[in-house]
Design a protein around this motif. Structure first.
Motif, PDB file in Angstrom:
ATOM      1  N   MET A 120      50.638 -13.906 -29.075  1.00  0.00           N
ATOM      2  CA  MET A 120      48.973 -14.017 -30.195  1.00  0.00           C
ATOM      3  C   MET A 120      48.090 -13.140 -29.175  1.00  0.00           C
ATOM      4  SD  MET A 120      47.330 -15.962 -31.751  1.00  0.00           S
ATOM      5  CE  MET A 120      48.270 -17.614 -32.219  1.00  0.00           C
ATOM      6  N   GLY A 121      47.212 -12.374 -29.784  1.00  0.00           N
ATOM      7  CA  GLY A 121      46.509 -11.480 -29.470  1.00  0.00           C
ATOM      8  C   GLY A 121      44.970 -12.145 -28.988  1.00  0.00           C
ATOM      9  N   GLU A 122      44.059 -11.635 -28.990  1.00  0.00           N
ATOM     10  CA  GLU A 122      42.767 -12.370 -28.372  1.00  0.00           C
ATOM     11  C   GLU A 122      41.302 -11.561 -29.193  1.00  0.00           C
ATOM     12  OE1 GLU A 122      40.631 -12.298 -24.170  1.00  0.00           O
ATOM     13  OE2 GLU A 122      41.770 -10.646 -24.471  1.00  0.00           O
ATOM     14  N   ALA A 123      40.409 -12.696 -29.873  1.00  0.00           N
ATOM     15  CA  ALA A 123      39.720 -12.108 -30.266  1.00  0.00           C
ATOM     16  C   ALA A 123      38.477 -12.259 -29.561  1.00  0.00           C
ATOM     17  CB  ALA A 123      39.211 -13.551 -31.132  1.00  0.00           C
ATOM     18  N   ILE A 124      37.328 -11.014 -29.076  1.00  0.00           N
ATOM     19  CA  ILE A 124      36.333 -11.105 -28.298  1.00  0.00           C
ATOM     20  C   ILE A 124      35.113 -10.881 -29.346  1.00  0.00           C
ATOM     21  CG2 ILE A 124      35.191  -9.447 -26.383  1.00  0.00           C
ATOM     22  CD1 ILE A 124      38.538  -8.874 -25.373  1.00  0.00           C
ATOM     23  N   VAL A 125      34.361 -10.917 -29.314  1.00  0.00           N
ATOM     24  CA  VAL A 125      32.710 -11.060 -29.819  1.00  0.00           C
ATOM     25  C   VAL A 125      32.145 -10.007 -28.977  1.00  0.00           C
ATOM     26  CG1 VAL A 125      31.514 -13.109 -28.636  1.00  0.00           C
ATOM     27  CG2 VAL A 125      30.764 -11.899 -30.656  1.00  0.00           C
ATOM     28  N   ILE A 126      31.339  -9.007 -29.549  1.00  0.00           N
ATOM     29  CA  ILE A 126      30.572  -8.102 -28.467  1.00  0.00           C
ATOM     30  C   ILE A 126      29.161  -8.697 -29.967  1.00  0.00           C
ATOM     31  CG2 ILE A 126      29.514  -5.600 -28.212  1.00  0.00           C
ATOM     32  CD1 ILE A 126      32.657  -5.245 -28.795  1.00  0.00           C
ATOM     33  N   THR A 127      28.022  -8.493 -28.071  1.00  0.00           N
ATOM     34  CA  THR A 127      26.644  -9.437 -28.631  1.00  0.00           C
ATOM     35  C   THR A 127      25.558  -9.457 -28.175  1.00  0.00           C
ATOM     36  OG1 THR A 127      26.088 -11.777 -29.264  1.00  0.00           O
ATOM     37  CG2 THR A 127      27.436 -11.897 -27.563  1.00  0.00           C
ATOM     38  N   SER A 128      24.467  -9.967 -28.362  1.00  0.00           N
ATOM     39  CA  SER A 128      23.568  -9.878 -27.134  1.00  0.00           C
ATOM     40  C   SER A 128      22.710 -10.066 -27.780  1.00  0.00           C
ATOM     41  CB  SER A 128      23.108  -7.918 -27.366  1.00  0.00           C
ATOM     42  OG  SER A 128      22.552  -7.259 -28.015  1.00  0.00           O
ATOM     43  N   GLY A 129      21.162  -9.911 -27.377  1.00  0.00           N
ATOM     44  CA  GLY A 129      20.262 -11.230 -27.677  1.00  0.00           C
ATOM     45  C   GLY A 129      19.289 -10.340 -28.865  1.00  0.00           C
ATOM     46  N   LYS A 130      19.189  -8.907 -28.544  1.00  0.00           N
ATOM     47  CA  LYS A 130      18.624  -8.395 -29.328  1.00  0.00           C
ATOM     48  C   LYS A 130      19.368  -6.532 -30.364  1.00  0.00           C
ATOM     49  CE  LYS A 130      15.408  -5.604 -27.859  1.00  0.00           C
ATOM     50  NZ  LYS A 130      13.993  -4.872 -27.232  1.00  0.00           N
ATOM     51  N   GLY A 131      18.951  -7.019 -31.308  1.00  0.00           N
ATOM     52  CA  GLY A 131      19.098  -5.432 -31.812  1.00  0.00           C
ATOM     53  C   GLY A 131      19.265  -4.253 -31.457  1.00  0.00           C
ATOM     54  N   GLY A 132      18.801  -3.182 -31.557  1.00  0.00           N
ATOM     55  CA  GLY A 132      18.685  -1.685 -30.888  1.00  0.00           C
ATOM     56  C   GLY A 132      20.026  -1.063 -29.611  1.00  0.00           C
ATOM     57  N   VAL A 133      20.303  -2.374 -29.028  1.00  0.00           N
ATOM     58  CA  VAL A 133      21.631  -2.530 -27.694  1.00  0.00           C
ATOM     59  C   VAL A 133      22.502  -1.208 -27.748  1.00  0.00           C
ATOM     60  CG1 VAL A 133      19.504  -4.099 -26.873  1.00  0.00           C
ATOM     61  CG2 VAL A 133      22.113  -4.185 -27.632  1.00  0.00           C
ATOM     62  N   GLY A 134      23.159  -1.525 -28.840  1.00  0.00           N
ATOM     63  CA  GLY A 134      24.531  -0.746 -28.553  1.00  0.00           C
ATOM     64  C   GLY A 134      25.553  -1.507 -28.987  1.00  0.00           C
ATOM     65  N   LYS A 135      25.380  -3.182 -29.608  1.00  0.00           N
ATOM     66  CA  LYS A 135      26.492  -3.460 -29.614  1.00  0.00           C
ATOM     67  C   LYS A 135      27.651  -3.269 -30.620  1.00  0.00           C
ATOM     68  CE  LYS A 135      24.583  -7.085 -31.825  1.00  0.00           C
ATOM     69  NZ  LYS A 135      23.066  -5.933 -31.783  1.00  0.00           N
ATOM     70  N   THR A 136      27.443  -2.604 -31.830  1.00  0.00           N
ATOM     71  CA  THR A 136      27.847  -1.225 -32.674  1.00  0.00           C
ATOM     72  C   THR A 136      28.702   0.522 -32.337  1.00  0.00           C
ATOM     73  OG1 THR A 136      26.604  -2.481 -34.341  1.00  0.00           O
ATOM     74  CG2 THR A 136      28.375  -0.511 -35.324  1.00  0.00           C
ATOM     75  N   THR A 137      28.132   0.537 -31.547  1.00  0.00           N
ATOM     76  CA  THR A 137      28.520   1.733 -30.674  1.00  0.00           C
ATOM     77  C   THR A 137      29.600   1.205 -29.562  1.00  0.00           C
ATOM     78  OG1 THR A 137      26.758   2.737 -30.897  1.00  0.00           O
ATOM     79  CG2 THR A 137      28.230   3.501 -29.438  1.00  0.00           C
ATOM     80  N   SER A 138      29.380   0.256 -29.224  1.00  0.00           N
ATOM     81  CA  SER A 138      29.839  -0.259 -27.837  1.00  0.00           C
ATOM     82  C   SER A 138      31.215  -1.350 -28.575  1.00  0.00           C
ATOM     83  CB  SER A 138      29.888  -1.268 -27.041  1.00  0.00           C
ATOM     84  OG  SER A 138      28.726  -0.863 -26.197  1.00  0.00           O
ATOM     85  N   THR A 139      31.034  -1.898 -29.654  1.00  0.00           N
ATOM     86  CA  THR A 139      32.581  -2.716 -30.568  1.00  0.00           C
ATOM     87  C   THR A 139      33.345  -0.887 -30.944  1.00  0.00           C
ATOM     88  OG1 THR A 139      31.739  -3.928 -31.359  1.00  0.00           O
ATOM     89  CG2 THR A 139      33.582  -3.318 -32.158  1.00  0.00           C
ATOM     90  N   ALA A 140      32.737   0.013 -31.884  1.00  0.00           N
ATOM     91  CA  ALA A 140      33.439   1.095 -32.698  1.00  0.00           C
ATOM     92  C   ALA A 140      34.183   1.871 -31.015  1.00  0.00           C
ATOM     93  CB  ALA A 140      32.120   1.663 -32.739  1.00  0.00           C
TER      94      ALA A 140
END
Length: 259
Positions: A1-21
């Motif tokens: 069984m794997g692990e699910a990790i959410v990459i989040t922040s309070g506001k946009g533009g801090v690099g969540k999507t770049t970090s996820t990729a």
């Protein structure tokens, strides 16, 4: 069984999507099977950073609404066969997916993959609740700015309320600005947020270049940001990897309070 990790922040533009990729690619480079889910319904961007925008047929909403199977919607990365993307829909809104549906999807994907990374939309509304629903733990991304740290603190409180453990990723830190007392230091941020530090990404122009080219910076062995993301992936796999200590004479709060 794997692990699910959410990459989040309070506001946009801090690099969540770049970090996820980049974390997704780094984990796959370590031999882990990975699926990256774009949870930002209506505003997808994860496909662009991974260079997979021209290969989308089905999306996250199609899967949870049973219009297709998950395997039909998953897009295999062009360079690493261990990495897959589940893109968001551009025509639906965040209410198109419920927390229960996301939880079931993550449960299904964890049976097939070592890591399920969820790119969480900005804010703390429906999209945030959806992304949290299937997560086992969280990575909170912040930049060393007062407003970003304040919003991150709010998100950490919500994660604790949902009994989701969180670790910290400090993004876009400028060593020169920290030394000049013009930016919060890593220590400043950690003192305020009081959660474990997972990684530190210094300001690196290669992030912008790589994002525009659809080639994650983690594949650039010479880029400081790429090296940092590889260290983060190793930590997620349970390896002890030290966070480099950059020279930081006086941070923002140290300058104000004379610390």
């Amino acid at each position: 069984m794997g692990e699910a990790i959410v990459i989040t922040s309070g506001k946009g533009g801090v690099g969540k999507t770049t970090s996820t990729a980049n974390i997704s690619v780094a984990l796959a480079e370590l031999g882990k099977s990975v699926v990256a889910i774009d949870g930002d319904i209506g505003l997808r961007n994860l496909d662009i950073i991974l260079g997979l925008e021209n290969r989308i047929v089905y999306n996250l909403v199609d899967v949870v609404k049973k219009r297709c199977r998950a395997k039909q919607a998953l897009i295999r990365d062009k360079k690493n066969r261990q990495l897959f993307l589940l893109p968001a829909s551009q025509v639906d809104d965040k209410s198109a997916v419920s927390p229960e549906e996301m939880k079931e999807l993550c449960r299904e994907l964890k049976e097939e993959f070592d890591f399920v990374l969820i790119d969480c939309p900005a804010g703390i509304e429906q999209g945030f609740k959806n992304a949290l629903a299937g997560a086992d733990r969280a990575i909170v991304v912040t930049t060393p700015e007062v407003s970003s740290v304040r919003d991150a603190d709010r998100v950490i409180g919500l994660l604790q309320h949902h009994n989701i453990s969180a670790s910290l990723l400090v993004n876009r830190l400028s060593v020169k600005m920290v030394e000049a007392g013009e930016m919060m230091s890593k220590e400043d941020v950690m003192d305020i947020l009081a959660i474990d530090l997972l990684g530190l990404i210094v300001e690196d122009p290669e992030i912008v270049v790589s994002g525009n080219q659809g080639t994650p910076v983690v594949l650039n062995e010479d880029a400081p940001a790429g090296q940092a993301y590889r260290r983060i992936a190793k930590r997620l796999c349970g390896d002890w990897v030290e966070v480099p200590s950059f020279e930081q004479k006086k941070g923002f709060f140290a300058k104000i309070f004379g610390r």
